[in-house]
Design a protein around this motif. Structure first.
Motif, mmCIF file in Angstrom:
data_model
loop_
_atom_site.group_PDB
_atom_site.id
_atom_site.type_symbol
_atom_site.label_atom_id
_atom_site.label_comp_id
_atom_site.label_asym_id
_atom_site.label_seq_id
_atom_site.Cartn_x
_atom_site.Cartn_y
_atom_site.Cartn_z
ATOM 1 N N PRO A 1 -34.897 -43.255 -72.322
ATOM 2 C CA PRO A 1 -35.574 -41.949 -72.249
ATOM 3 C C PRO A 1 -35.181 -41.197 -70.975
ATOM 4 O O PRO A 1 -34.815 -41.801 -69.966
ATOM 5 N N MET A 2 -35.282 -39.877 -71.052
ATOM 6 C CA MET A 2 -34.990 -39.033 -69.894
ATOM 7 C C MET A 2 -35.882 -37.798 -69.956
ATOM 8 O O MET A 2 -36.234 -37.334 -71.036
ATOM 9 N N ILE A 3 -36.210 -37.261 -68.779
ATOM 10 C CA ILE A 3 -37.007 -36.041 -68.675
ATOM 11 C C ILE A 3 -36.125 -34.955 -68.058
ATOM 12 O O ILE A 3 -35.527 -35.163 -67.002
ATOM 13 N N TYR A 4 -36.046 -33.804 -68.729
ATOM 14 C CA TYR A 4 -35.272 -32.663 -68.238
ATOM 15 C C TYR A 4 -36.232 -31.638 -67.654
ATOM 16 O O TYR A 4 -37.270 -31.341 -68.246
ATOM 17 N N GLU B 1 -35.476 -41.866 -66.188
ATOM 18 C CA GLU B 1 -34.308 -41.070 -65.836
ATOM 19 C C GLU B 1 -34.686 -39.584 -65.832
ATOM 20 O O GLU B 1 -35.544 -39.165 -66.603
ATOM 21 N N LYS B 2 -34.007 -38.825 -64.966
ATOM 22 C CA LYS B 2 -34.274 -37.396 -64.872
ATOM 23 C C LYS B 2 -32.978 -36.594 -64.958
ATOM 24 O O LYS B 2 -31.943 -37.025 -64.465
ATOM 25 N N TRP B 3 -33.099 -35.422 -65.582
ATOM 26 C CA TRP B 3 -31.998 -34.455 -65.694
ATOM 27 C C TRP B 3 -32.513 -33.208 -64.997
ATOM 28 O O TRP B 3 -33.463 -32.572 -65.459
ATOM 29 N N PHE B 4 -31.899 -32.858 -63.876
ATOM 30 C CA PHE B 4 -32.404 -31.822 -62.991
ATOM 31 C C PHE B 4 -31.565 -30.549 -63.102
ATOM 32 O O PHE B 4 -30.356 -30.567 -62.878
ATOM 33 N N ALA B 5 -32.219 -29.436 -63.448
ATOM 34 C CA ALA B 5 -31.570 -28.126 -63.519
ATOM 35 C C ALA B 5 -31.820 -27.387 -62.209
ATOM 36 O O ALA B 5 -32.964 -27.090 -61.862
#
Length: 121
Positions: free
Chosen positions: A53-56, A75-79
């Motif tokens: 899993p990942m959080i955006y 996990e993280k997806w950073f904008a």
């Protein structure tokens, strides 16, 4: 999970957490704790199914909408589109532009860089 079960997915399955400004949205009255619980429930369900899993999100997502202490394990997806990158938490994917150009695609596209090779995990 029935929609992804038949595909050989190596990258994470991502929950996109962003503010919706429409006052009629289902999420309009959610608190930081509500958002955090939703993220945890999503991530745990994805993990139970055998995926990563990942959080955006962006700065607002991660600093105002979510309680990051409770989400450290995911996990993280950073904008973030500024050249001087600051984010005090680990992240695996960085979206560094929303105005990129890719041959064969008309208009702006998001540009990202992954810090990991997910195909080898």
């Amino acid at each position: 999970m029935e929609h992804v079960r038949n595909y050989p997915i190596t990258y994470p399955i991502v929950l996109d957490v962003e503010e919706v400004l429409d006052k009629k949205a289902r999420t309009a009255k959610m608190s930081q704790q509500d958002w955090t619980r939703v993220c945890i429930a999503f991530c745990e369900r994805i993990k139970e199914a055998g995926y990563t899993p990942m959080i955006y999100g962006n700065l607002k997502t991660f600093f105002l909408m979510l309680d990051m202490e409770q989400l450290e394990a995911y996990e993280k997806w950073f904008a973030y589109y500024q050249p001087s990158l600051y984010f005090p938490y680990e992240f695996s994917i960085w979206q560094y532009s929303a105005t990129g150009r890719v041959s064969g695609i008309e208009g702006d596209v998001d540009l990202n860089v992954s810090m990991r090779d997910w195909s080898r995990e």
